[in-house]
Motif scaffolding. Structure first.
Motif, PDB file in Angstrom:
ATOM      1  N   ARG A   1      21.254 -11.947  69.848  1.00 60.09           N
ATOM      2  CA  ARG A   1      20.434 -11.118  70.741  1.00 60.09           C
ATOM      3  C   ARG A   1      21.160 -10.856  72.046  1.00 60.09           C
ATOM      4  O   ARG A   1      21.109  -9.749  72.589  1.00 60.09           O
ATOM      5  CB  ARG A   1      19.082 -11.792  70.999  1.00 60.09           C
ATOM      6  CG  ARG A   1      18.170 -11.770  69.788  1.00 60.09           C
ATOM      7  CD  ARG A   1      16.719 -12.098  70.121  1.00 60.09           C
ATOM      8  NE  ARG A   1      16.510 -13.186  71.035  1.00 60.09           N
ATOM      9  CZ  ARG A   1      16.324 -14.455  70.684  1.00 60.09           C
ATOM     10  NH1 ARG A   1      16.337 -14.801  69.421  1.00 60.09           N
ATOM     11  NH2 ARG A   1      16.123 -15.377  71.611  1.00 60.09           N
ATOM     12  N   ALA A   2      21.872 -11.866  72.552  1.00 60.94           N
ATOM     13  CA  ALA A   2      22.635 -11.693  73.794  1.00 60.94           C
ATOM     14  C   ALA A   2      23.734 -10.653  73.598  1.00 60.94           C
ATOM     15  O   ALA A   2      23.952  -9.799  74.466  1.00 60.94           O
ATOM     16  CB  ALA A   2      23.227 -13.020  74.249  1.00 60.94           C
ATOM     17  N   GLN A   3      24.412 -10.710  72.462  1.00 63.23           N
ATOM     18  CA  GLN A   3      25.460  -9.720  72.184  1.00 63.23           C
ATOM     19  C   GLN A   3      24.861  -8.322  72.078  1.00 63.23           C
ATOM     20  O   GLN A   3      25.431  -7.356  72.583  1.00 63.23           O
ATOM     21  CB  GLN A   3      26.198 -10.068  70.897  1.00 63.23           C
ATOM     22  CG  GLN A   3      27.134 -11.239  71.028  1.00 63.23           C
ATOM     23  CD  GLN A   3      27.830 -11.561  69.706  1.00 63.23           C
ATOM     24  OE1 GLN A   3      27.286 -11.357  68.632  1.00 63.23           O
ATOM     25  NE2 GLN A   3      29.041 -12.066  69.809  1.00 63.23           N
ATOM     26  N   LEU A   4      23.716  -8.217  71.421  1.00 64.66           N
ATOM     27  CA  LEU A   4      23.043  -6.927  71.305  1.00 64.66           C
ATOM     28  C   LEU A   4      22.655  -6.404  72.684  1.00 64.66           C
ATOM     29  O   LEU A   4      22.862  -5.227  72.995  1.00 64.66           O
ATOM     30  CB  LEU A   4      21.808  -7.052  70.406  1.00 64.66           C
ATOM     31  CG  LEU A   4      20.938  -5.808  70.267  1.00 64.66           C
ATOM     32  CD1 LEU A   4      21.743  -4.639  69.699  1.00 64.66           C
ATOM     33  CD2 LEU A   4      19.723  -6.101  69.403  1.00 64.66           C
TER      34      LEU A   4
ATOM     35  N   ASP B   1      24.080  -7.082  75.532  1.00 64.25           N
ATOM     36  CA  ASP B   1      25.306  -6.651  76.208  1.00 64.25           C
ATOM     37  C   ASP B   1      25.718  -5.259  75.748  1.00 64.25           C
ATOM     38  O   ASP B   1      26.068  -4.404  76.559  1.00 64.25           O
ATOM     39  CB  ASP B   1      26.455  -7.627  75.942  1.00 64.25           C
ATOM     40  CG  ASP B   1      26.348  -8.904  76.743  1.00 64.25           C
ATOM     41  OD1 ASP B   1      25.586  -8.923  77.737  1.00 64.25           O
ATOM     42  OD2 ASP B   1      27.023  -9.881  76.378  1.00 64.25           O
ATOM     43  N   LYS B   2      25.666  -5.026  74.447  1.00 66.90           N
ATOM     44  CA  LYS B   2      26.061  -3.718  73.913  1.00 66.90           C
ATOM     45  C   LYS B   2      25.122  -2.621  74.395  1.00 66.90           C
ATOM     46  O   LYS B   2      25.564  -1.518  74.718  1.00 66.90           O
ATOM     47  CB  LYS B   2      26.104  -3.759  72.386  1.00 66.90           C
ATOM     48  CG  LYS B   2      27.275  -4.550  71.862  1.00 66.90           C
ATOM     49  CD  LYS B   2      27.321  -4.542  70.346  1.00 66.90           C
ATOM     50  CE  LYS B   2      28.518  -5.360  69.876  1.00 66.90           C
ATOM     51  NZ  LYS B   2      28.776  -5.215  68.462  1.00 66.90           N
ATOM     52  N   LEU B   3      23.836  -2.922  74.455  1.00 64.46           N
ATOM     53  CA  LEU B   3      22.883  -1.929  74.931  1.00 64.46           C
ATOM     54  C   LEU B   3      23.110  -1.599  76.399  1.00 64.46           C
ATOM     55  O   LEU B   3      23.088  -0.429  76.796  1.00 64.46           O
ATOM     56  CB  LEU B   3      21.447  -2.418  74.705  1.00 64.46           C
ATOM     57  CG  LEU B   3      20.996  -2.470  73.251  1.00 64.46           C
ATOM     58  CD1 LEU B   3      19.649  -3.176  73.141  1.00 64.46           C
ATOM     59  CD2 LEU B   3      20.940  -1.090  72.641  1.00 64.46           C
ATOM     60  N   VAL B   4      23.350  -2.636  77.208  1.00 62.45           N
ATOM     61  CA  VAL B   4      23.606  -2.401  78.631  1.00 62.45           C
ATOM     62  C   VAL B   4      24.890  -1.598  78.812  1.00 62.45           C
ATOM     63  O   VAL B   4      24.937  -0.650  79.599  1.00 62.45           O
ATOM     64  CB  VAL B   4      23.661  -3.738  79.413  1.00 62.45           C
ATOM     65  CG1 VAL B   4      24.199  -3.529  80.819  1.00 62.45           C
ATOM     66  CG2 VAL B   4      22.285  -4.373  79.458  1.00 62.45           C
ATOM     67  N   GLU B   5      25.928  -1.955  78.062  1.00 58.35           N
ATOM     68  CA  GLU B   5      27.191  -1.214  78.143  1.00 58.35           C
ATOM     69  C   GLU B   5      26.982   0.254  77.803  1.00 58.35           C
ATOM     70  O   GLU B   5      27.598   1.132  78.406  1.00 58.35           O
ATOM     71  CB  GLU B   5      28.233  -1.818  77.204  1.00 58.35           C
ATOM     72  CG  GLU B   5      28.845  -3.100  77.704  1.00 58.35           C
ATOM     73  CD  GLU B   5      29.811  -3.710  76.689  1.00 58.35           C
ATOM     74  OE1 GLU B   5      30.215  -3.010  75.735  1.00 58.35           O
ATOM     75  OE2 GLU B   5      30.153  -4.892  76.856  1.00 58.35           O
ATOM     76  N   SER B   6      26.116   0.532  76.853  1.00 59.44           N
ATOM     77  CA  SER B   6      25.885   1.927  76.449  1.00 59.44           C
ATOM     78  C   SER B   6      25.210   2.732  77.550  1.00 59.44           C
ATOM     79  O   SER B   6      25.278   3.957  77.553  1.00 59.44           O
ATOM     80  CB  SER B   6      25.046   1.980  75.174  1.00 59.44           C
ATOM     81  OG  SER B   6      23.683   1.674  75.438  1.00 59.44           O
TER      82      SER B   6
ATOM     83  N   GLN C   1      14.219 -11.424  65.768  1.00 60.91           N
ATOM     84  CA  GLN C   1      14.411 -12.441  64.739  1.00 60.91           C
ATOM     85  C   GLN C   1      15.863 -12.907  64.651  1.00 60.91           C
ATOM     86  O   GLN C   1      16.171 -13.848  63.920  1.00 60.91           O
ATOM     87  CB  GLN C   1      13.929 -11.908  63.394  1.00 60.91           C
ATOM     88  CG  GLN C   1      12.420 -11.678  63.417  1.00 60.91           C
ATOM     89  CD  GLN C   1      11.861 -11.249  62.083  1.00 60.91           C
ATOM     90  OE1 GLN C   1      12.365 -11.647  61.044  1.00 60.91           O
ATOM     91  NE2 GLN C   1      10.815 -10.448  62.121  1.00 60.91           N
ATOM     92  N   LEU C   2      16.736 -12.278  65.407  1.00 59.70           N
ATOM     93  CA  LEU C   2      18.138 -12.694  65.440  1.00 59.70           C
ATOM     94  C   LEU C   2      18.277 -13.992  66.224  1.00 59.70           C
ATOM     95  O   LEU C   2      17.465 -14.278  67.112  1.00 59.70           O
ATOM     96  CB  LEU C   2      18.997 -11.606  66.115  1.00 59.70           C
ATOM     97  CG  LEU C   2      19.135 -10.284  65.383  1.00 59.70           C
ATOM     98  CD1 LEU C   2      19.789  -9.259  66.313  1.00 59.70           C
ATOM     99  CD2 LEU C   2      19.951 -10.460  64.114  1.00 59.70           C
TER     100      LEU C   2
END
Length: 77
Positions: free
Chosen positions: A20-23, A25-30, A14-15
């Motif tokens: 969603r793209a930033q999220l 990116d953060k998930l992939v970085e993690s 729903q973002l």
């Protein structure tokens, strides 16, 4: 009680697209547990392995334009 993966996914969808793209990116970085130098070393080793496969004739390269044509055909463009 912690949220389930489905609940988190539903909320995230729903973002706005940018969020969603930033999220994402953060998930992939993690997930990137390797150090940058180690990642570079692994990519270099992979590039050398692929080069050697081509030079030995074990693998035949496909021209880039042919690959792009196939991708366009598969995605219907």
């Amino acid at each position: 009680m912690p949220l389930t993966l489905d609940q988190i996914t539903e909320e995230a969808m729903q973002l706005p697209a940018g969020s969603r793209a930033q999220l994402a990116d953060k998930l992939v970085e993690s997930l990137q547990s390797e150090e940058p130098d180690e990642i570079q070393r692994l990519w270099s080793a992979e590039a050398i392995r692929r080069r050697d496969e081509i030079r030995s004739g074990q693998v035949e390269p496909i021209p880039g334009e042919q690959v792009l044509e196939e991708v366009r055909r598969l995605v219907g463009r």
